[in-house]
Each structure stands twice: as structure tokens, then as C-alpha cells.
Write a protein that holds these residues in place. Structure first.
Motif, PDB file in Angstrom:
ATOM      1  N   ARG A   1      35.436  44.839  33.232  1.00  0.00           N
ATOM      2  CA  ARG A   1      35.219  45.591  34.358  1.00  0.00           C
ATOM      3  C   ARG A   1      33.892  45.267  34.780  1.00  0.00           C
ATOM      4  O   ARG A   1      33.189  46.308  35.322  1.00  0.00           O
ATOM      5  N   ALA A   2      33.136  44.177  34.652  1.00  0.00           N
ATOM      6  CA  ALA A   2      32.189  43.683  34.988  1.00  0.00           C
ATOM      7  C   ALA A   2      32.209  42.915  36.185  1.00  0.00           C
ATOM      8  O   ALA A   2      32.583  41.816  36.225  1.00  0.00           O
ATOM      9  N   ARG A   3      32.248  43.427  37.712  1.00  0.00           N
ATOM     10  CA  ARG A   3      32.348  42.516  38.712  1.00  0.00           C
ATOM     11  C   ARG A   3      31.514  41.441  38.882  1.00  0.00           C
ATOM     12  O   ARG A   3      31.915  40.304  39.287  1.00  0.00           O
ATOM     13  N   GLU A   4      30.120  41.380  38.593  1.00  0.00           N
ATOM     14  CA  GLU A   4      29.150  40.319  38.754  1.00  0.00           C
ATOM     15  C   GLU A   4      29.591  39.308  37.525  1.00  0.00           C
ATOM     16  O   GLU A   4      29.542  38.025  37.883  1.00  0.00           O
ATOM     17  N   VAL A   5      30.334  39.510  36.502  1.00  0.00           N
ATOM     18  CA  VAL A   5      30.997  38.580  35.529  1.00  0.00           C
ATOM     19  C   VAL A   5      31.859  37.787  36.338  1.00  0.00           C
ATOM     20  O   VAL A   5      31.968  36.511  35.992  1.00  0.00           O
ATOM     21  N   MET A   6      32.770  38.516  36.920  1.00  0.00           N
ATOM     22  CA  MET A   6      33.881  37.834  37.357  1.00  0.00           C
ATOM     23  C   MET A   6      33.418  36.809  38.700  1.00  0.00           C
ATOM     24  O   MET A   6      33.910  35.742  38.713  1.00  0.00           O
ATOM     25  N   THR A   7      32.233  37.457  39.159  1.00  0.00           N
ATOM     26  CA  THR A   7      31.913  36.559  40.425  1.00  0.00           C
ATOM     27  C   THR A   7      31.143  35.388  39.753  1.00  0.00           C
ATOM     28  O   THR A   7      31.415  34.206  40.259  1.00  0.00           O
ATOM     29  N   ALA A   8      30.631  35.307  38.622  1.00  0.00           N
ATOM     30  CA  ALA A   8      29.899  34.341  37.983  1.00  0.00           C
ATOM     31  C   ALA A   8      31.098  33.452  37.654  1.00  0.00           C
ATOM     32  O   ALA A   8      30.745  32.036  37.587  1.00  0.00           O
ATOM     33  N   ALA A   9      32.077  34.054  36.994  1.00  0.00           N
ATOM     34  CA  ALA A   9      33.084  32.876  36.482  1.00  0.00           C
ATOM     35  C   ALA A   9      33.662  32.360  37.696  1.00  0.00           C
ATOM     36  O   ALA A   9      34.053  31.088  37.428  1.00  0.00           O
ATOM     37  N   ALA A  10      33.935  32.990  38.671  1.00  0.00           N
ATOM     38  CA  ALA A  10      34.610  32.243  39.739  1.00  0.00           C
ATOM     39  C   ALA A  10      33.585  31.061  40.342  1.00  0.00           C
ATOM     40  O   ALA A  10      34.283  29.746  40.377  1.00  0.00           O
ATOM     41  N   LEU A  11      32.464  31.406  40.242  1.00  0.00           N
ATOM     42  CA  LEU A  11      31.455  30.079  40.831  1.00  0.00           C
ATOM     43  C   LEU A  11      31.512  29.016  39.610  1.00  0.00           C
ATOM     44  O   LEU A  11      31.375  27.941  40.002  1.00  0.00           O
ATOM     45  N   LEU A  12      31.605  29.449  38.318  1.00  0.00           N
ATOM     46  CA  LEU A  12      31.673  28.383  37.277  1.00  0.00           C
ATOM     47  C   LEU A  12      32.796  27.499  37.118  1.00  0.00           C
ATOM     48  O   LEU A  12      32.807  26.403  36.947  1.00  0.00           O
ATOM     49  N   VAL A  13      33.879  28.277  37.641  1.00  0.00           N
ATOM     50  CA  VAL A  13      35.180  27.530  37.949  1.00  0.00           C
ATOM     51  C   VAL A  13      35.107  26.337  38.576  1.00  0.00           C
ATOM     52  O   VAL A  13      35.333  25.010  38.622  1.00  0.00           O
ATOM     53  N   VAL A  14      34.415  26.628  39.771  1.00  0.00           N
ATOM     54  CA  VAL A  14      34.239  25.825  40.986  1.00  0.00           C
ATOM     55  C   VAL A  14      33.301  24.655  40.620  1.00  0.00           C
ATOM     56  O   VAL A  14      33.456  23.465  40.696  1.00  0.00           O
ATOM     57  N   LEU A  15      32.020  25.198  40.233  1.00  0.00           N
ATOM     58  CA  LEU A  15      31.023  24.143  39.961  1.00  0.00           C
ATOM     59  C   LEU A  15      31.401  23.427  38.933  1.00  0.00           C
ATOM     60  O   LEU A  15      31.253  21.978  38.713  1.00  0.00           O
TER      61      LEU A  15
END
Length: 618
Positions: A218-232
Motif C-alpha cells: 500500500r505504498a503509492r510511491e513504490v508503485m510509481t517507482a515500479a512503473a517507471l522501472l518497468v518502462v526504463l
């Protein structure tokens, strides 16, 4: 104007200020945001104020915007969606792309003397129309959902998909270094294939478990970081494999298009995509060599007219061959004659691969920019000419397309929360064939629902970007079925403030919560245990031998008194009719009685949610 090298903050402020000023101005003039970004980059670049002397450094960072744009296109490229639109995308779209590609490649070689690889790359930049300009024109006139609009949207989707193989073709056409042996080319191809297979394997078997584990935190910033990690990460993997970063991002998006986390990923990436894509267009504007353009402007203008004219002819011919009326074919030719945003990506890739020179790249970029600037004027002139010819005749050739568009755009109900309440609430909708979209934040429930054939996506209903990505703006109704009072109120408030015309039905916890939801403008609310407890108690009376008429009278009296208490607590604002419930069937009551809790407050919203049988599919 020269800026000290250490004043990086001044450059950043100037860059953002130019974009903030130029984009709204160009949109107000009807020229679109893309041209605004290009003009802003031109103003602060070497040919303008000279705040940036080296535009390539900005372009390298801004290319991440294109990478994220292609990732989002990949997320939208669901195999099921492609299959439903297969005739228009891979039929009409592929025919137009192929026809225009041949015509413009021959034009570049035969008329302008370009060699075949360069002629092909130059022509394909014009083949890929501007999605931003065409979609803006369709939306402004409300034509995006018409048969003509759907055909153009399908063609644009095919053109967007074409950039992926085109980037691979550019890499293949790039000249081989003199010190590289032919065998090494096969080795490079093997490495690239390995990178693709590795990306597919990771996306298929690793990403969903990882995202479920991250969602549980339930850590929103971690999900955002994970999304960027997938793309990059996908972009980096493809770059290591000798392919384009954009190709890797697109492949990752396609692999995740059927994932339960698709909407959340789209919402997390969208802000970065928009900002960096705007920065990319500003970088393109900076790289425009104005003295070079002015020096050869006669040849440049002749090339723009020739490419746009020949492409318009190709678009018109394909439209007529596929039985589009003359007026529709002319409008399509005027709207799609320009080059598009992906031309800059294609030319930049070809320049970095050594396929085209820097001077040629500047001329080609200038030609595409000029074609995009001329398009809105061409559309206005074309529509004025057509308006003088009288109203358009009925397009009988679009009957099949109307049916297909209706199947693609049929009303959708968004359900937020898919616990016990949401699962039961969805059954009547599914029984009537209503298309539903479901989001929830419980990964265990999502995984369990998928075993029963439900497509439940991970998403936080309290986030506006997630609601946008889930289709709340276009939904016929939103059902808020979460089991948390505070979250329900927050979601209802957010939806009614952002999408005021969308009917919202909510599950309330108790009387006070029901009043709170009504004050926030909910169209329908019902306490989660009220009706079930009522039916339970009335059945107890039947078991005790009470006459059926008396049982129904008792039930109606209790509901009336409950509605009156609610009305008093609301200050007497509820004055609509009171529907009564006999057994398991709702029937309307006289308009003189107070409204029962749970009735829609807006009669028009009631018509939208409960259409007549003929409209609702039977």
C-alpha cells in the motif's frame, strides 16, 4: 543572450516558462499543443534567444517521453481490442500506410534525387500522420465516435503501431562500420532476439507477482517507482540488445496490456509521459536550424507541397476504393496529409544511426513542422468549400461501421470495489449484457476473481488519474461498492466534482453516511444492510402466519417512516416520489409520498441507468 554555464536553474525556468506561455496560445489559435512546444523550443534555442546552445543534450533526456508514449500505446494495444478492430486497422489502415509509403518513397527518389534508403525514411515521416492534430480536430467537432471518425482513429492506430517495425528497419538499413565483420551483424541480431525473448519472459511470468507484492505494501510511491522501472528497464534492455529504447517500451506495454495492473500503470506513467513528451518537442524546436531553412526555403516549400499533395492523393484514393463518400474522402485527405510526431522520432533515430546527415535531418524536421502548421488551415478551407456544396448525403456504406463502432463504444459501467457487495451488484448488469469495468485494490481478491472469469484490474479509486484511466469520464454510471465509509465518501466527492454528468451509485454504511453521500450529490445510495434486513424481517412475519397483505403494508409503512426520518434529517429537501417494494419487485408509488432512501435524485440519471427494455438490449 548568453547565460553562465552554472545557471542551470535559469535555463530550466526559461524552458518551462516558454512552454507554459506558448502551448495555451497555440491551442487558442487552433494550431495544437505540439506546434506550441516546437515554437517554445525554437524561441529559447540557438536560433532564438540562445539560452541553449546545445539542443542534443535536451533531446537525449526528452527521448524518455517518446519511450513512455510508446509504452502507453502498448498498454492500449490489447490483443482483444486489435481483434475487434482488425478489419479497419489491418485492412484500411495497412492499405493507406502501404500506399502512401510507396508513393512518397518513389517521389523522394525520382523527383528529389534521394537514394532509396533515405527516400524511404523521409517518406515514412510523412506517412505517419499527427495523432494529436487529427484527434483534436475530431474531438472539437464531436466526430470521434462517428463512422468516419472511427475509420480515421483506426488508421492512426495502425500508423502508431508502424513506428515499431520502422525503428527496427532503420537499425537494419544503418551503414555497417568498416571495422565490423559481416558475421558480427548476425551476432547482433542474435543478441537482439535474446533481448526480446528475455523481455517477453519477464513480462509474462515475473511482473504480475512483483506488482501484487508491491501492491500489498500500500505504498503509492513504490508503485510509481515500479512503473517507471518497468518502462526504463525494458528500454535499457532493448538498447543493450542493439535495438531501440522505444521498441522495448512498446513491447513491455503489450506484454502488460492484459495485466490486472494496466490501469494503475497507465495512471502512474501519464504525468511523466506528458511532461517529457512536451520536452521532446521543445528539443526538436531547438534543433531546428533556421538559417539553413531560410537559405533553402524554395526547395523546402516545394518539398512540403509535393509530399502533402501526393499523400493527400493517396489517402483520397484509398478512401474511395474502400467505398467512402467523396466528402468523407476529401476531409480525410485534408486532415491526414501532414507528417506527425513520430517523424521526429524516426528522423532522430536515423540520424543517430548514421543513415541521414545532420543537415538533412534539420530540413526534414522543418518540412514536417511546416506541414503540421498548414494542416489546420487546410481543414478549415476544405470544410468551407464542402459547406457551399450543401449538406452531406446519407452514407449507406457506413452501416457496417456504425455497428462495429456501437459494439466498441457501447455504454460501460465502472464498478469500484469487488467484494461481496460489488460481486452481487454486477450480476444484473452482466445478465443484461452491459459492459462493465471493475477496479479494486485487493490483490488476493483480484486473483480469486480471475479464476471465475472476471477481468478485475488493480486500481485506487480515490485517485483521479486512475479514474480517468479506468474510463470514468465516459462511463454511463459508476458503482461505488467499497466497504469503507471514508473511502466511499471520498470517491463520490471526487467523481461528482470531476465528472458531474456521470451518475454515481454508492453503498452507504448507515443513516449518517447516507446523508453525507446525498450532500455530496450522489445519484443513488442505499444502506448496505437495510433492504436485506427488511426482507428478512418480513419473511419472519410470514413464517408467523401474518397475512401477505398485512406483511406488505408493514413493509411499506416502515420504509415510509424511514424515508420521512431521512427527509427531516436532510432538512426536508427530498420531495420526489417513493418507490415501494413488493416481494422482490420494485413498483413506483404516488408522487405525493416522500422519496424512499435509495431512489435516484435525478430523473434523467434514472433514465440513463435504467433504460427501457428495447434500449437495454431486449
Amino acid at each position: 543572450m548568453a547565460i553562465e554555464q552554472g545557471s542551470e536553474l535559469v535555463k530550466t525556468v526559461a524552458l518551462l516558462g516558454a512552454g507554459v506561455l506558448a502551448v495555451p496560445l497555440f491551442k487558442r489559435l487552433g494550431l495544437g499543443s505540439v506546434l506550441g512546444y516546437l515554437a517554445a523550443g525554437l524561441a529559447v534555442g540557438p536560433s532564438g534567444l540562445g539560452l541553449f546552445s546545445e539542443s542534443q543534450s535536451v533531446l537525449h533526456i526528452a527521448e524518455l517521453g517518446v519511450v513512455m508514449f510508446l509504452f502507453l500505446i502498448g498498454l492500449e494495444t490489447q490483443p482483444s481490442r486489435l481483434w475487434n478492430l482488425r478489419r479497419q486497422i489491418f485492412g484500411l489502415g495497412l492499405l493507406q500506410v502501404s500506399t502512401c509509403a510507396v508513393l512518397l518513397t518513389v517521389l523522394g527518389h525520382a523527383v528529389f534525387g534521394l537514394d532509396w534508403p533515405l527516400a524511404f525514411v523521409a517518406g515514412m515521416g510523412f506517412v505517419l500522420s499527427s495523432t494529436a492534430i487529427v484527434m483534436q480536430a475530431l474531438n472539437e467537432r464531436g466526430e470521434a465516435s462517428t463512422p468516419q471518425g472511427q475509420r480515421m482513429v483506426s488508421i492512426l492506430l495502425m500508423e502508431d503501431l508502424s513506428i515499431v517495425p520502422l525503428l527496427a528497419v532503420v537499425a537494419f538499413l544503418a551503414p555497417t562500420p568498416a571495422d565490423q565483420e559481416p558475421v558480427s551483424r548476425w551476432v547482433s541480431m542474435g543478441v537482439a532476439l535474446s533481448a526480446i525473448l528475455g523481455l517477453v519472459a519477464v513480462s509474462r511470468w515475473l511482473l504480475n507477482p512483483v506488482f501484487r507484492w508491491l501492491a500489498a505494501s500500500r505504498a503509492r510511491e513504490v508503485m510509481t517507482a515500479a512503473a517507471l522501472l518497468v518502462v526504463l528497464g525494458a528500454a535499457l534492455a532493448m538498447q543493450w540488445g542493439g535495438l531501440s529504447m522505444a521498441l522495448g517500451a512498446f513491447a513491455a506495454g503489450v506484454m502488460l496490456s492484459e495485466s490486472t495492473f494496466r490501469h494503475q500503470l497507465e495512471a502512474d506513467i501519464e504525468p511523466f509521459r506528458g511532461l517529457l513528451l512536451g520536452l521532446f518537442f521543445m528539443g526538436v524546436g531547438m534543433s531546428l536550424d533556421v538559417p539553413l531553412v531560410l537559405q533553402g526555403w524554395p526547395k523546402l516549400l516545394a518539398g512540403v507541397v509535393a509530399y502533402m499533395g501526393l499523400k493527400a492523393l493517396g489517402v483520397y484514393t484509398v478512401a474511395r476504393l474502400t467505398r467512402s463518400p467523396h466528402r468523407d474522402a476529401l476531409e480525410r485527405a485534408a486532415m491526414m496529409a501532414e507528417g506527425g510526431e513520430f517523424a521526429f522520432v524516426l528522423y532522430a533515430t536515423a540520424a543517430s544511426a548514421g543513415l541521414i546527415e545532420a543537415e538533412t535531418n534539420a530540413v526534414l524536421n522543418a518540412a514536417v513542422i511546416l506541414s503540421m502548421a498548414l494542416t489546420p488551415l487546410m481543414v478549415v478551407m476544405m470544410r468551407r468549400v464542402l459547406a457551399r456544396q450543401g449538406p452531406a448525403p446519407t452514407d449507406m456504406s457506413g452501416v457496417e461501421s456504425v455497428t462495429e463502432a456501437a459494439n466498441e463504444l457501447k455504454p460501460c459501467v465502472l464498478i469500484i470495489g469487488f467484494g461481496r457487495f460489488g460481486q452481487i451488484a454486477s450480476q444484473a448488469l452482466l445478465a443484461r449484457g452491459v459492459e462493465i469495468a471493475i477496479i479494486d485494490h485487493d490483490t488476493d481478491m483480484i486473483r480469486a476473481a480471475s479464476t471465475f472469469g472476471f477481468n478485475v484490474y488493480y486500481g485506487d479509486g480515490t485517485r483521479l488519474d486512475v479514474l480517468h484511466a479506468s474510463g470514468a469520464a465516459h462511463a454511463r454510471a459508476v458503482l461505488v461498492c467499497v466497504d469503507n465509509k471514508a473511502l466511499t465518501t471520498k470517491i463520490v466527492e471526487l467523481i461528482k466534482s470531476s465528472f458531474p454528468l456521470t451518475p454515481v451509485l454508492a453503498r452507504s454504511y448507515d443513516r449518517q453516511h447516507a446523508i453525507e453521500l446525498i450532500q455530496h450529490g450522489v445519484d443513488f445510495q442505499i444502506r448496505e444492510t437495510f433492504e436485506s434486513a427488511m426482507l428478512f424481517s418480513l419473511e419472519a412475519l410470514r413464517q408467523l402466519g401474518v397475512d401477505e397483505a398485512d406483511v406488505l403494508a408493514v413493509g411499506d409503512d416502515i420504509r415510509r417512516r424511514d424515508a420521512e426520518r431521512l427527509q427531516m434529517q436532510m432538512g426536508g429537501d427530498i420531495k420526489a416520489g417513493l418507490p415501494l417494494m413488493h416481494g422482490n419487485r420494485w413498483t413506483p408509488a404516488p408522487l405525493t409520498t416522500p422519496q424512499r432512501e435509495g431512489q435516484p435524485l435525478n430523473p434523467e440519471a434514472d433514465q440513463a441507468i435504467h433504460p427501457p427494455a428495447a434500449v437495454a438490449g431486449g
